[in-house]
Structure formats: structure tokens, C-alpha cells
Design a protein around this motif. Sequence first.
Motif: not given
Length: 393
Positions: A109, A111, A177, A181, A187-188, A225, A227-229
Motif C-alpha cells: 500500500g 497511501k 497520482t 487515489l 484506480e491508479l 492498483f 485502492e492503493d495496492k
Amino acid sequence: MRCKWAVIILCLLMLTGCWSRRELNELLIVLGVGIDWEDGEYLISFQVVNPSEISAQKKGGDRPPSTLFQGRGKTMFEAARSLTAEAPRKVYMGHLQLYVISEKLARKGIKEFIDNSFRDNELRMDFNIVVARGTKAENILKLYTPLEKLSSHSMKQSLETSQKNWAPTAAITLDETLNKLSNPGYELALTGIQIIGDPQIGESKHNVESFLPPSRFRYSGIAAFKEDKLIGWLDQQESKGYTDITDNLDSTSIEVACGEHKYMGIEVTSSDTKLKTKIQNGLPEVNVQVRVEANIVDRPCIDVDLMDPATMKHLEEETKKIVQSNMEATVAHAKQIKSDIIGFGNQVGKEHPAYWEQVKDEWNDETFPKTKVHYDIQVFIRKTGTTGNTTMK
């Protein structure tokens, strides 16, 4: 008269100089930052400029053009401050060009430390963020690169050039980015960078003393990604489709089969993509409208008559099929991993806000995989080169 002098004195008091100035010889100019995760702590690496080795007035010596300082900590702030135990000056981040995240940390992650970067008032928002694929972020920053003395600058230039001329890369900045996010329905996705060859050889100046460096970097794939993973990687075809469908494609090459092991070379010179959405029977449908302009740059099949309008029409149709195939591969992969890296949800939210409020919480897992996608692609081949059909037998 006294009033006049009072005004002048007050003005002079306001012009007291740069009260917060710092001299260059008191700072470490950071060009690259690498973030790794080791033993439950952040390992942060700062690539700083060695001014005496890059000065135009002074011939370079035996020292490298940049130096790496590292620190560890449970937070990014602690890791950054801990390197002052060996760094002779305070780091300055105003000229940062490249931010490298290790694949291990990206899967955990991002974030937390991205938020930390955003809070630094010295940071600009225009540096690029990439993911170190299959290696540590520190190894990327240790690499000696040809042509450019400063490897971070070389990598940034290569990333921007590749995005404009090749397509399977995306030069994503900190600003973009944070936007992806923070905004729902998007999504990223970040470009991956890997080392070809032995990383240990790349740390030595001998790496750039041969025609082909035995250890070098290469941008490879796009990291998807959720979410942030980090949850998956796009291959070359999917990466091309991603840059095209997200309207980030400037130019690329397409190969159209014209014989056994022979391909016509098509150069895409411009591509414009627009998304339109509608709600049909309770589910969204997306219409991807693409307008492509291209030139013919390679003609190995001499039996292909470029002066025949029917031939040009055929080549345009074949190019269209390849462009659509790239996009379909991207959408299929995104649906498989249930991550809307394309931004369909964001477009639905803009055009159908009431519907979006109903589905936004389950968009990635439920609604996005069921979304129908239609393609409306137009390809126009404008030029065939200066010779048209070749004069060679």
C-alpha cells in the motif's frame, strides 16, 4: 515632510532581503528518491547531486556524479531525518525528478507515504512516480547510465520520450497520482522499471565504459492498483491499450501482417479518445470513440500497391482491428482483477451522478465487470512516405 520620511522608512523595513534564504553549499539537491520496505521499516534512499562532478567548468574526477544517502524508520519522516546522521547537509527536494517505489511496498500500500510527500511544502507536483519491478528501489538509483551523468534525469527523460513515441508507458506525476487515489471511479496505474543484467555491475563506473552497458534500466509494463495496492501487471499489448483508451497516446508503431513473417510498418501520429456512457437495463454501457491518424513507414511486401485506394482501405481496417484488440485486452484484464484503472466509473459519475451514487460502493467488484463496452474507431492513413511504391526490384 516627517510623514514622507516615515513612509520611506516603513518601506525600507519591508525590504529586508530573503529572510528564509539558504545557500546552495548548505543543501543536498535531491533528484531521485527510492522507497523500500525492509524488516517492518521504511528504507528511504536519496540520490543527491555531486556538484563538482557535473560542473561544466571543471573536469570530472574519480567520484560519481551523484551520491546515495539512506535512512530507516517506522515512518517516512523518521527515515528521512535519520539519514542526517551521515549526510553533511540538509536535503532539498525542490528539484526532485523521479520517485521509485519498490514492488514489495507497492503491494503493501502506498497511501501513507504518498500522503507524507504531499505535506512537504518544498516538493513540486511534477516529478514522475514509477514502480521498481523485480528489484529494490535503491538498486534503480545506484545505476550508472550512459549519455546522462545523473541517472534520475536520464530515467525521467526516457519515460517521457517513451510515452510520446512508444506507448506502453505512462509518465504519471505526483499530482495525477493524488488525483486518482482521491477521486472515486478511477484506480491508479504506474509504469514499471526494471534492471536488465546484474545490478551489482550497474553500481560501478565500468558499467558505462562499453558500447552496450552490461546493466541497464528498461521500462516494462504498467502496474495496476486497487485502492492503493498493486494487484497486477499489464503486458505490452495491454499497456498500449491502456495509454490509448485513457487518451494518453501520442505516437506508437503498429505492425500489419502482409506475408509470411512480413509486416507493414504503421506509425500512429495522433490518437484522440473520448468516452460516452449510458445506462441500459440498470447497467452502464461505455462507447469508446477513437480517431487515429497514421503513416506508412515500412513496406517489405512489394506486391502491396500503395497507390491503390482499396489497399489503403484494407490497411486502415487492419490497423483498426489491432487498435481495438489492444483496448479489449486492457478492459478484459481490468475486469478480471476488478480494478477500474481506465476510469469508466469516473465518466459514469460525471454523466449519470444519481446512478453513480447507487453503485459507487460496489463499482469495482460488481458493476464494473458487468459493464458493456462498444468501440467506434476511425483510422486514417495520411501518408505513404516520399516514394510511394518502392522502385527496388
